[in-house]
Scaffold this motif. Structure first.
Motif, PDB file in Angstrom:
ATOM      1  N   LYS A   1       0.834  -1.203   0.000  1.00 25.47           N
ATOM      2  CA  LYS A   1       0.000   0.000   0.000  1.00 25.47           C
ATOM      3  C   LYS A   1       0.866   1.249   0.000  1.00 25.47           C
ATOM      4  O   LYS A   1       1.892   1.334   0.678  1.00 25.47           O
ATOM      5  N   THR A   2       0.458   2.218  -0.818  1.00 29.84           N
ATOM      6  CA  THR A   2       1.115   3.518  -0.857  1.00 29.84           C
ATOM      7  C   THR A   2       0.044   4.600  -0.705  1.00 29.84           C
ATOM      8  O   THR A   2      -1.146   4.302  -0.599  1.00 29.84           O
TER       9      THR A   2
ATOM     10  N   ASN B   1      -1.036   6.620  -2.924  1.00 27.32           N
ATOM     11  CA  ASN B   1      -1.904   6.738  -4.096  1.00 27.32           C
ATOM     12  C   ASN B   1      -2.429   5.410  -4.633  1.00 27.32           C
ATOM     13  O   ASN B   1      -3.183   5.393  -5.609  1.00 27.32           O
ATOM     14  N   GLY B   2      -2.008   4.328  -4.006  1.00 21.86           N
ATOM     15  CA  GLY B   2      -2.447   3.025  -4.501  1.00 21.86           C
ATOM     16  C   GLY B   2      -1.593   1.900  -3.962  1.00 21.86           C
ATOM     17  O   GLY B   2      -1.471   1.728  -2.744  1.00 21.86           O
ATOM     18  N   TYR B   3      -0.924   1.166  -4.854  1.00 20.11           N
ATOM     19  CA  TYR B   3      -0.120   0.015  -4.449  1.00 20.11           C
ATOM     20  C   TYR B   3       1.104  -0.096  -5.359  1.00 20.11           C
ATOM     21  O   TYR B   3       1.105   0.399  -6.488  1.00 20.11           O
ATOM     22  N   VAL B   4       2.135  -0.769  -4.827  1.00 20.64           N
ATOM     23  CA  VAL B   4       3.300  -1.142  -5.635  1.00 20.64           C
ATOM     24  C   VAL B   4       3.300  -2.658  -5.753  1.00 20.64           C
ATOM     25  O   VAL B   4       3.377  -3.370  -4.744  1.00 20.64           O
ATOM     26  N   LEU B   5       3.229  -3.134  -6.985  1.00 22.90           N
ATOM     27  CA  LEU B   5       3.060  -4.556  -7.264  1.00 22.90           C
ATOM     28  C   LEU B   5       4.383  -5.191  -7.652  1.00 22.90           C
ATOM     29  O   LEU B   5       5.093  -4.683  -8.519  1.00 22.90           O
TER      30      LEU B   5
ATOM     31  N   VAL C   1      -4.882  -9.726 -11.421  1.00 21.49           N
ATOM     32  CA  VAL C   1      -3.692 -10.174 -10.708  1.00 21.49           C
ATOM     33  C   VAL C   1      -4.017 -10.376  -9.232  1.00 21.49           C
ATOM     34  O   VAL C   1      -4.609  -9.509  -8.581  1.00 21.49           O
ATOM     35  N   PHE C   2      -3.582 -11.514  -8.706  1.00 21.67           N
ATOM     36  CA  PHE C   2      -3.770 -11.817  -7.293  1.00 21.67           C
ATOM     37  C   PHE C   2      -2.435 -11.637  -6.573  1.00 21.67           C
ATOM     38  O   PHE C   2      -1.414 -12.185  -6.987  1.00 21.67           O
ATOM     39  N   ALA C   3      -2.454 -10.850  -5.494  1.00 14.88           N
ATOM     40  CA  ALA C   3      -1.223 -10.545  -4.758  1.00 14.88           C
ATOM     41  C   ALA C   3      -1.549 -10.323  -3.280  1.00 14.88           C
ATOM     42  O   ALA C   3      -2.686  -9.985  -2.916  1.00 14.88           O
ATOM     43  N   LEU C   4      -0.531 -10.477  -2.444  1.00 14.69           N
ATOM     44  CA  LEU C   4      -0.708 -10.307  -1.004  1.00 14.69           C
ATOM     45  C   LEU C   4      -0.625  -8.828  -0.623  1.00 14.69           C
ATOM     46  O   LEU C   4       0.361  -8.162  -0.924  1.00 14.69           O
ATOM     47  N   THR C   5      -1.664  -8.328   0.005  1.00 14.33           N
ATOM     48  CA  THR C   5      -1.641  -6.971   0.552  1.00 14.33           C
ATOM     49  C   THR C   5      -1.310  -6.994   2.035  1.00 14.33           C
ATOM     50  O   THR C   5      -0.925  -5.981   2.610  1.00 14.33           O
ATOM     51  N   ASN C   6      -1.468  -8.158   2.662  1.00  9.50           N
ATOM     52  CA  ASN C   6      -1.083  -8.356   4.061  1.00  9.50           C
ATOM     53  C   ASN C   6      -0.458  -9.746   4.176  1.00  9.50           C
ATOM     54  O   ASN C   6      -1.140 -10.726   4.508  1.00  9.50           O
ATOM     55  N   PRO C   7       0.846  -9.875   3.888  1.00 12.23           N
ATOM     56  CA  PRO C   7       1.497 -11.187   3.872  1.00 12.23           C
ATOM     57  C   PRO C   7       1.378 -11.948   5.184  1.00 12.23           C
ATOM     58  O   PRO C   7       1.405 -13.188   5.179  1.00 12.23           O
TER      59      PRO C   7
ATOM     60  N   PRO D   1      -2.939   2.300  -9.395  1.00 15.23           N
ATOM     61  CA  PRO D   1      -3.796   3.183  -8.609  1.00 15.23           C
ATOM     62  C   PRO D   1      -4.746   2.418  -7.695  1.00 15.23           C
ATOM     63  O   PRO D   1      -4.984   1.216  -7.885  1.00 15.23           O
ATOM     64  N   GLN D   2      -5.286   3.115  -6.726  1.00 14.43           N
ATOM     65  CA  GLN D   2      -6.256   2.523  -5.808  1.00 14.43           C
ATOM     66  C   GLN D   2      -7.442   1.930  -6.568  1.00 14.43           C
ATOM     67  O   GLN D   2      -8.016   0.912  -6.162  1.00 14.43           O
TER      68      GLN D   2
END
Length: 383
Positions: free
Chosen positions: A144-145, A147-151, A169-175, A221-222
């Motif tokens: 999380k940033t 303005n959005g996220y860094v993938l 795309v599926f990714a961990l936002t809270n590992p 972006p968010q």
């Protein structure tokens, strides 16, 4: 909206007269050159293949699940390009359906019209080196940033990836939460930091590309977030259920065409003046092929009827995926056996075997489906 019978006839003709064009040569060349197949994809979109289940407000037809699978079956009866059938069904069920169910109004209005009219192609980016049907092994992250996220991460074995314009795309936002900290994103694949591999060299379904997506510090972006943060696991479970239930709807139509052609071959092939269909071993194989086809068609239609009635049976997708995929391969092998030496030559029979061999792996292997079915039976997972 046209009656479903007319839609089926249109799709059957589209498959035969347009999508099957030059399929043997395109299969030999593979999908490295998008010009080989992108025009055909557009033709399918123009005919409404990708619009079947999308509401009219987004440019679709709003068909029921049952009508959609009947139309797709007809498409497969006419189309000899199993790769194209796989790509179209994959986008329709795994991607577009997810956007429709979980997307914001802005996301629906942005993505659905360009996906159903063929202007854009979407990839379903789940699989990683240590994660496939079991998404608990996913390691891609979306930090999380302001303005959005860094993938960051790498996705492999992704259908349509080398030519896709957008990816789910599926990714961990809270590992720390593992799979329960996973989120889903709609990512523009033209953003800086994204690279696509060349198409993989495959045994079957060669006419559309499969490849790898790599994300290196990609700022998204968010508004890319699909659903809520942390809902990725739930989104995956539903999207994979739709995929497993229906992705081979058109392949079963192709199975029907192959069955009919094999029966005709067995009637006409008459060494010593006696048609081989009169040999019990041949007639038994044909009977088995007929039974497998009927069961496969009914399983897909049953899954459609359940969803049309609002019934959520979590075992149904695995039962359908297992039986349909195994039947596709067994029928292709039996057709090759009945055709004898001619079935071993490069051509329709040989290509069907290569294509159908992939169905027992795509979307979760047959062994995984057996494990899931057993888990439901034992009550460890509620059906």
């Amino acid at each position: 909206m046209r009656p479903i019978g007319e839609k089926c006839e249109t799709f059957r003709s589209l498959g035969k007269k347009v999508l099957s064009a030059d399929v043997e040569e395109r299969d030999k060349r593979g999908a490295k050159d998008a010009a080989d197949w992108r025009t055909l994809w557009r033709a399918a979109a123009d005919a409404g293949v990708l619009a079947l289940t999308v509401p009219e407000q987004f440019g679709g037809e709003g068909r029921s699940f049952l009508e959609a699978v009947q139309a797709l079956h007809a498409l497969g009866e006419g189309c000899r390009d199993n790769g194209m059938l796989l790509g179209l069904n994959g986008q329709l069920w795994a991607m577009q359906k997810s956007i429709l169910e979980f997307g914001s109004e802005e996301q629906k209005s942005t993505f659905l019209p360009i996906l159903i009219n063929g202007d854009a192609i979407c990839a379903h980016a789940v699989t990683e080196t240590n994660s496939g049907s079991d998404v608990t092994g996913i390691r891609a992250t979306a930090q999380k940033t302001q303005n959005g996220y860094v993938l960051n991460g790498e996705k492999i074995w992704i259908g349509m990836a080398p030519a896709a314009d957008v990816a789910q795309v599926f990714a961990l936002t809270n590992p720390d939460l593992g799979a329960w900290g996973m989120s889903a994103f709609l990512v523009d694949l033209n953003l800086p930091g994204i690279s696509k591999s060349a198409p993989y060299e495959k045994a079957g379904h060669r006419t559309v590309p499969t490849g790898k997506l790599t994300f290196e510090n990609v700022e998204i972006p968010q508004t890319s977030l699909l659903g809520s943060e942390g809902s990725g696991h739930a989104i995956f479970n539903l999207s994979i259920a739709w995929e497993r239930s229906f992705i081979f709807s058109s392949h079963v139509g192709a199975m029907k065409r192959q069955l009919d052609e094999t029966v005709l071959f067995a009637r006409d092939r008459a060494p010593n003046g006696r048609p081989i269909i009169n040999n019990q071993t041949v007639s038994n194989r044909l009977a088995d092929m007929q039974v497998r086809y009927e069961i496969a068609r009914l399983l897909i239609e049953n899954a459609a009827r359940e969803l049309d009635a609002g019934i959520q049976n979590r075992m149904t997708p695995s039962v359908a995926k297992l039986q349909v995929a195994e039947s596709l391969l067994e029928n292709a092998l039996d057709a090759q056996r009945i055709n004898g030496a001619s079935g071993y030559l490069t051509g329709e029979c040989e290509r069907m075997v290569r294509d159908m061999a992939g169905t027992i792996t795509l979307g979760g292997t047959s062994d995984i489906q057996r494990l899931l079915i057993a888990a439901y039976q034992k009550g460890s997972v509620k059906a």
